[in-house]
Design a protein around this motif. Structure first.
Motif, PDB file in Angstrom:
ATOM      1  N   SER A 191       0.842  -1.198   0.000  1.00 50.30           N
ATOM      2  CA  SER A 191       0.000   0.000   0.000  1.00 50.30           C
ATOM      3  C   SER A 191       0.874   1.244   0.000  1.00 50.30           C
ATOM      4  CB  SER A 191      -0.922   0.011   1.223  1.00 50.30           C
ATOM      5  OG  SER A 191      -0.169  -0.039   2.427  1.00 50.30           O
ATOM      6  N   SER A 243       1.131   0.313   6.407  1.00 48.74           N
ATOM      7  CA  SER A 243       0.205  -0.659   6.983  1.00 48.74           C
ATOM      8  C   SER A 243      -1.042   0.103   7.400  1.00 48.74           C
ATOM      9  CB  SER A 243       0.827  -1.391   8.176  1.00 48.74           C
ATOM     10  OG  SER A 243       1.198  -0.478   9.195  1.00 48.74           O
ATOM     11  N   SER A 244      -1.997  -0.569   7.902  1.00 47.75           N
ATOM     12  CA  SER A 244      -3.273   0.053   8.242  1.00 47.75           C
ATOM     13  C   SER A 244      -3.090   1.216   9.206  1.00 47.75           C
ATOM     14  CB  SER A 244      -4.200  -0.999   8.865  1.00 47.75           C
ATOM     15  OG  SER A 244      -5.440  -0.415   9.195  1.00 47.75           O
ATOM     16  N   TRP A 297       0.098   1.044  -6.647  1.00 47.27           N
ATOM     17  CA  TRP A 297      -1.351   1.046  -6.857  1.00 47.27           C
ATOM     18  C   TRP A 297      -1.802   0.056  -7.923  1.00 47.27           C
ATOM     19  CZ3 TRP A 297      -1.362   7.100  -7.125  1.00 47.27           C
ATOM     20  CH2 TRP A 297      -1.209   7.608  -5.838  1.00 47.27           C
TER      21      TRP A 297
END
Length: 327
Positions: free
Chosen positions: A213, A218-219, A288
Protein backbone atom coordinates in the motif's frame (compact mmCIF):
# COMPACT_ATOMS: atom_id res chain seq x y z
CA UNK A 1 50.11 6.93 -35.31
CA UNK A 2 50.72 10.69 -35.70
CA UNK A 3 49.54 10.34 -39.31
CA UNK A 4 46.17 9.10 -38.04
CA UNK A 5 45.74 11.79 -35.40
CA UNK A 6 47.00 14.88 -37.21
CA UNK A 7 43.42 16.11 -37.72
CA UNK A 8 42.71 16.31 -34.00
CA UNK A 9 41.17 19.61 -32.90
CA UNK A 10 39.11 21.03 -30.04
CA UNK A 11 36.59 22.47 -32.51
CA UNK A 12 32.87 21.79 -32.49
CA UNK A 13 32.07 18.65 -34.50
CA UNK A 14 28.34 18.60 -35.30
CA UNK A 15 28.28 15.02 -36.55
CA UNK A 16 30.02 13.78 -33.42
CA UNK A 17 27.46 15.59 -31.30
CA UNK A 18 24.60 14.06 -33.32
CA UNK A 19 26.19 10.64 -32.94
CA UNK A 20 26.21 11.12 -29.15
CA UNK A 21 22.49 11.97 -29.27
CA UNK A 22 21.94 8.86 -31.39
CA UNK A 23 23.76 6.75 -28.78
CA UNK A 24 21.62 8.27 -26.00
CA UNK A 25 18.47 7.26 -27.89
CA UNK A 26 19.73 3.68 -28.14
CA UNK A 27 20.68 3.48 -24.48
CA UNK A 28 17.17 4.68 -23.60
CA UNK A 29 15.80 1.70 -25.51
CA UNK A 30 18.33 -0.56 -23.80
CA UNK A 31 17.32 0.68 -20.34
CA UNK A 32 13.66 0.08 -21.11
CA UNK A 33 14.38 -3.43 -22.40
CA UNK A 34 16.48 -4.22 -19.34
CA UNK A 35 13.84 -2.84 -17.01
CA UNK A 36 11.07 -4.81 -18.72
CA UNK A 37 13.18 -7.99 -18.54
CA UNK A 38 13.38 -7.58 -14.78
CA UNK A 39 9.73 -6.54 -14.42
CA UNK A 40 8.42 -9.68 -16.12
CA UNK A 41 11.15 -11.90 -14.61
CA UNK A 42 12.58 -12.87 -18.01
CA UNK A 43 16.25 -12.71 -17.09
CA UNK A 44 16.63 -16.46 -17.47
CA UNK A 45 14.59 -16.87 -20.64
CA UNK A 46 17.82 -18.32 -22.03
CA UNK A 47 20.11 -20.37 -19.83
CA UNK A 48 23.22 -19.71 -21.93
CA UNK A 49 25.34 -16.64 -22.68
CA UNK A 50 26.59 -14.97 -24.89
CA UNK A 51 24.45 -16.99 -27.29
CA UNK A 52 20.74 -17.50 -26.72
CA UNK A 53 19.80 -21.19 -26.89
CA UNK A 54 23.02 -21.65 -28.79
CA UNK A 55 22.11 -19.11 -31.46
CA UNK A 56 22.43 -15.42 -32.28
CA UNK A 57 18.87 -15.54 -33.60
CA UNK A 58 17.06 -18.12 -31.42
CA UNK A 59 13.83 -19.65 -32.62
CA UNK A 60 10.64 -18.09 -31.31
CA UNK A 61 12.20 -15.06 -29.62
CA UNK A 62 9.83 -12.65 -31.37
CA UNK A 63 6.69 -14.54 -30.37
CA UNK A 64 7.32 -15.30 -26.68
CA UNK A 65 7.29 -12.25 -24.40
CA UNK A 66 10.01 -13.42 -22.00
CA UNK A 67 12.38 -14.39 -24.82
CA UNK A 68 11.63 -11.17 -26.69
CA UNK A 69 12.42 -9.03 -23.64
CA UNK A 70 15.68 -10.81 -22.80
CA UNK A 71 16.98 -11.22 -26.35
CA UNK A 72 16.10 -7.61 -27.24
CA UNK A 73 18.07 -6.55 -24.19
CA UNK A 74 21.06 -8.58 -25.36
CA UNK A 75 20.89 -7.23 -28.91
CA UNK A 76 20.58 -3.64 -27.71
CA UNK A 77 23.53 -4.17 -25.37
CA UNK A 78 25.59 -5.33 -28.32
CA UNK A 79 24.45 -2.25 -30.24
CA UNK A 80 25.63 0.05 -27.44
CA UNK A 81 28.94 -1.79 -27.45
CA UNK A 82 29.41 -1.10 -31.15
CA UNK A 83 28.37 2.55 -30.76
CA UNK A 84 30.83 3.04 -27.89
CA UNK A 85 33.67 1.63 -30.02
CA UNK A 86 32.78 3.98 -32.89
CA UNK A 87 32.65 6.93 -30.48
CA UNK A 88 36.03 5.95 -29.03
CA UNK A 89 37.64 5.75 -32.48
CA UNK A 90 36.04 9.03 -33.52
CA UNK A 91 37.36 10.91 -30.50
CA UNK A 92 40.76 9.21 -30.72
CA UNK A 93 41.23 10.34 -34.31
CA UNK A 94 39.60 13.79 -34.24
CA UNK A 95 39.45 15.08 -30.66
CA UNK A 96 42.39 17.02 -29.21
CA UNK A 97 40.94 17.35 -25.69
CA UNK A 98 42.64 14.57 -23.72
CA UNK A 99 39.93 14.34 -21.08
CA UNK A 100 37.25 13.74 -23.73
CA UNK A 101 39.34 10.96 -25.27
CA UNK A 102 39.75 9.46 -21.80
CA UNK A 103 35.99 9.55 -21.24
CA UNK A 104 35.41 7.73 -24.52
CA UNK A 105 38.02 5.11 -23.59
CA UNK A 106 36.45 4.59 -20.17
CA UNK A 107 33.04 4.23 -21.84
CA UNK A 108 34.26 1.26 -23.89
CA UNK A 109 35.76 -0.40 -20.81
CA UNK A 110 32.60 0.07 -18.75
CA UNK A 111 30.40 -1.27 -21.56
CA UNK A 112 32.61 -4.37 -21.77
CA UNK A 113 32.34 -4.79 -18.00
CA UNK A 114 28.57 -4.42 -18.32
CA UNK A 115 28.47 -7.28 -20.77
CA UNK A 116 30.51 -9.47 -18.43
CA UNK A 117 28.25 -8.63 -15.48
CA UNK A 118 25.12 -9.37 -17.50
CA UNK A 119 26.56 -12.65 -18.68
CA UNK A 120 27.67 -13.58 -15.16
CA UNK A 121 24.12 -12.99 -13.93
CA UNK A 122 23.01 -15.73 -16.34
CA UNK A 123 25.94 -18.14 -16.06
CA UNK A 124 25.92 -18.09 -12.25
CA UNK A 125 22.16 -18.36 -11.81
CA UNK A 126 21.07 -21.20 -9.55
CA UNK A 127 19.44 -22.86 -12.56
CA UNK A 128 22.94 -23.24 -14.03
CA UNK A 129 25.09 -23.86 -10.96
CA UNK A 130 22.44 -25.74 -8.91
CA UNK A 131 23.04 -23.65 -5.78
CA UNK A 132 20.71 -23.50 -2.77
CA UNK A 133 20.04 -19.79 -3.29
CA UNK A 134 20.39 -17.21 -6.04
CA UNK A 135 22.34 -14.57 -4.12
CA UNK A 136 25.37 -14.67 -6.44
CA UNK A 137 23.34 -14.14 -9.62
CA UNK A 138 21.27 -11.42 -7.94
CA UNK A 139 24.46 -9.63 -6.90
CA UNK A 140 25.66 -9.62 -10.50
CA UNK A 141 22.23 -8.36 -11.58
CA UNK A 142 22.36 -5.45 -9.14
CA UNK A 143 25.89 -4.51 -10.26
CA UNK A 144 24.70 -4.76 -13.87
CA UNK A 145 21.81 -2.37 -13.14
CA UNK A 146 24.15 0.16 -11.49
CA UNK A 147 26.70 -0.19 -14.28
CA UNK A 148 24.03 0.84 -16.76
CA UNK A 149 23.72 4.14 -14.88
CA UNK A 150 27.47 4.67 -15.13
CA UNK A 151 27.35 4.09 -18.91
CA UNK A 152 24.47 6.57 -19.16
CA UNK A 153 26.38 9.16 -17.12
CA UNK A 154 29.48 8.88 -19.30
CA UNK A 155 27.40 9.25 -22.46
CA UNK A 156 25.68 12.33 -21.02
CA UNK A 157 29.06 13.88 -20.21
CA UNK A 158 30.40 13.13 -23.70
CA UNK A 159 27.28 14.59 -25.29
CA UNK A 160 27.52 17.83 -23.29
CA UNK A 161 31.25 18.07 -23.96
CA UNK A 162 30.52 17.95 -27.70
CA UNK A 163 27.85 20.67 -27.76
CA UNK A 164 28.59 23.90 -29.58
CA UNK A 165 27.94 26.01 -26.47
CA UNK A 166 30.38 23.98 -24.36
CA UNK A 167 33.12 24.33 -26.99
CA UNK A 168 32.49 27.73 -28.59
CA UNK A 169 30.39 29.62 -26.05
CA UNK A 170 31.89 33.00 -25.13
CA UNK A 171 33.21 33.40 -21.61
CA UNK A 172 30.48 34.61 -19.30
CA UNK A 173 30.70 38.04 -17.82
CA UNK A 174 29.20 36.64 -14.64
CA UNK A 175 31.08 34.76 -11.97
CA UNK A 176 31.22 30.96 -12.08
CA UNK A 177 28.75 28.82 -10.17
CA UNK A 178 29.40 29.11 -6.44
CA UNK A 179 30.98 26.09 -4.72
CA UNK A 180 27.72 25.33 -2.91
CA UNK A 181 25.94 24.64 -6.18
CA UNK A 182 28.69 22.25 -7.27
CA UNK A 183 28.81 20.44 -3.92
CA UNK A 184 25.05 19.97 -3.74
CA UNK A 185 25.02 18.83 -7.35
CA UNK A 186 27.50 16.08 -6.55
CA UNK A 187 25.52 15.18 -3.41
CA UNK A 188 22.26 14.99 -5.36
CA UNK A 189 23.81 12.85 -8.09
CA UNK A 190 25.28 10.43 -5.54
CA UNK A 191 22.00 10.30 -3.60
CA UNK A 192 20.04 9.36 -6.73
CA UNK A 193 22.63 6.73 -7.66
CA UNK A 194 22.38 5.17 -4.19
CA UNK A 195 18.60 5.23 -4.45
CA UNK A 196 18.83 3.39 -7.76
CA UNK A 197 21.14 0.86 -6.08
CA UNK A 198 18.56 0.24 -3.33
CA UNK A 199 15.83 0.06 -5.97
CA UNK A 200 17.84 -2.51 -7.93
CA UNK A 201 18.28 -4.67 -4.82
CA UNK A 202 14.54 -4.40 -4.16
CA UNK A 203 13.59 -5.30 -7.75
CA UNK A 204 15.93 -8.26 -8.02
CA UNK A 205 14.83 -9.52 -4.60
CA UNK A 206 11.26 -9.31 -5.93
CA UNK A 207 10.34 -7.06 -2.99
CA UNK A 208 8.47 -4.41 -4.99
CA UNK A 209 5.19 -5.29 -3.27
CA UNK A 210 6.60 -6.25 0.12
CA UNK A 211 4.67 -3.21 1.33
CA UNK A 212 1.53 -3.37 -0.85
CA UNK A 213 0.00 0.00 0.00
CA UNK A 214 1.00 3.64 -0.49
CA UNK A 215 1.48 6.11 1.11
CA UNK A 216 0.67 4.13 4.25
CA UNK A 217 2.86 1.09 4.92
CA UNK A 218 0.20 -0.66 6.98
CA UNK A 219 -3.27 0.05 8.24
CA UNK A 220 -3.22 3.64 9.50
CA UNK A 221 0.57 3.73 9.91
CA UNK A 222 3.57 4.89 7.92
CA UNK A 223 5.60 2.03 9.43
CA UNK A 224 5.28 -1.60 8.36
CA UNK A 225 3.35 -3.95 10.63
CA UNK A 226 6.22 -6.47 10.54
CA UNK A 227 9.81 -6.61 9.32
CA UNK A 228 11.88 -8.97 7.19
CA UNK A 229 14.48 -8.41 4.48
CA UNK A 230 11.96 -7.73 1.71
CA UNK A 231 9.99 -5.26 3.83
CA UNK A 232 13.18 -3.58 5.05
CA UNK A 233 14.67 -3.02 1.58
CA UNK A 234 11.32 -1.79 0.28
CA UNK A 235 10.94 0.62 3.21
CA UNK A 236 14.54 1.77 2.71
CA UNK A 237 13.64 2.62 -0.89
CA UNK A 238 10.73 4.76 0.31
CA UNK A 239 12.89 6.56 2.88
CA UNK A 240 15.53 7.01 0.19
CA UNK A 241 12.96 8.70 -2.01
CA UNK A 242 12.31 11.27 0.70
CA UNK A 243 16.03 11.91 1.19
CA UNK A 244 16.64 12.21 -2.55
CA UNK A 245 13.76 14.67 -2.88
CA UNK A 246 15.11 16.81 -0.03
CA UNK A 247 18.70 16.86 -1.34
CA UNK A 248 17.58 17.48 -4.90
CA UNK A 249 15.33 20.38 -3.88
CA UNK A 250 18.23 21.94 -1.96
CA UNK A 251 20.41 21.61 -5.06
CA UNK A 252 17.78 23.16 -7.29
CA UNK A 253 17.23 25.90 -4.72
CA UNK A 254 20.95 26.66 -4.68
CA UNK A 255 20.89 27.06 -8.46
CA UNK A 256 17.82 29.29 -8.35
CA UNK A 257 19.36 31.41 -5.62
CA UNK A 258 22.57 32.04 -7.53
CA UNK A 259 22.29 34.67 -10.31
CA UNK A 260 25.11 33.14 -12.35
CA UNK A 261 23.85 29.57 -11.97
CA UNK A 262 20.24 30.56 -12.61
CA UNK A 263 21.23 32.36 -15.81
CA UNK A 264 22.77 29.25 -17.33
CA UNK A 265 20.85 26.40 -15.68
CA UNK A 266 17.33 27.72 -15.08
CA UNK A 267 15.64 25.57 -17.72
CA UNK A 268 17.46 22.56 -16.34
CA UNK A 269 15.96 23.27 -12.92
CA UNK A 270 12.47 23.17 -14.41
CA UNK A 271 13.23 19.97 -16.29
CA UNK A 272 14.61 18.15 -13.24
CA UNK A 273 11.66 19.35 -11.13
CA UNK A 274 9.21 17.92 -13.67
CA UNK A 275 11.07 14.60 -13.85
CA UNK A 276 11.15 14.40 -10.04
CA UNK A 277 7.38 14.91 -9.82
CA UNK A 278 6.77 12.29 -12.51
CA UNK A 279 9.07 9.82 -10.77
CA UNK A 280 7.23 10.18 -7.45
CA UNK A 281 3.91 9.57 -9.21
CA UNK A 282 5.26 6.51 -11.04
CA UNK A 283 6.57 5.05 -7.79
CA UNK A 284 3.09 5.34 -6.28
CA UNK A 285 1.49 4.01 -9.48
CA UNK A 286 3.71 0.92 -9.36
CA UNK A 287 2.21 0.08 -5.95
CA UNK A 288 -1.35 1.05 -6.86
CA UNK A 289 -1.28 -1.20 -9.96
CA UNK A 290 0.25 -4.13 -8.07
CA UNK A 291 3.51 -3.67 -9.95
CA UNK A 292 2.17 -3.46 -13.46
CA UNK A 293 5.24 -4.23 -15.63
CA UNK A 294 4.85 -1.09 -17.72
CA UNK A 295 4.44 1.13 -14.66
CA UNK A 296 7.42 -0.51 -12.93
CA UNK A 297 9.60 -0.32 -16.03
CA UNK A 298 8.71 3.32 -16.68
CA UNK A 299 9.50 4.10 -13.04
CA UNK A 300 12.91 2.47 -13.57
CA UNK A 301 13.48 4.41 -16.81
CA UNK A 302 12.44 7.79 -15.42
CA UNK A 303 14.73 7.18 -12.45
CA UNK A 304 17.57 6.88 -14.95
CA UNK A 305 16.40 10.13 -16.58
CA UNK A 306 16.40 11.85 -13.18
CA UNK A 307 19.96 10.70 -12.53
CA UNK A 308 21.09 11.74 -16.02
CA UNK A 309 19.49 15.20 -15.85
CA UNK A 310 20.81 15.89 -12.34
CA UNK A 311 24.28 14.76 -13.41
CA UNK A 312 23.97 16.98 -16.50
CA UNK A 313 23.24 20.03 -14.33
CA UNK A 314 26.16 19.15 -12.07
CA UNK A 315 28.48 18.67 -15.04
CA UNK A 316 27.41 21.98 -16.55
CA UNK A 317 27.89 23.74 -13.22
CA UNK A 318 31.55 22.68 -13.34
CA UNK A 319 32.16 24.22 -16.76
CA UNK A 320 35.24 26.42 -16.28
CA UNK A 321 33.83 29.30 -18.34
CA UNK A 322 30.17 28.90 -17.34
CA UNK A 323 29.33 29.27 -21.03
CA UNK A 324 27.02 26.31 -21.32
CA UNK A 325 23.29 26.77 -21.08
CA UNK A 326 20.25 24.55 -21.41
CA UNK A 327 18.31 27.18 -23.31
Amino acid sequence: MPALTHKRSPDYKPFCFLFCIFALCWITALLFAGGMTTSIKAGMAFLDWPLSNGSINPEGWRTESDKMAEHSHRLLGMKIGLLSIVLFLWTYLRESRAWVRTLARVLVLVVILQGVLGGSRVRFDQLNIMSENNLLAQSFAVMHACGAMVVLGILVALTLANTRRWIEGPPSERSPCPPGVKRWGIAATLAIFLQILVGAIMRHADAGLAIPSFPMASSGSLLPAYWNFDVSIHFAHRIGALLVTAILLIFLGKIWGSPSAKQTLSYGVLLVSAILGLQIFLGALTIWTAKNPYAATTHHLVGAFLLASTWALTFLAHHPQQSTTLR
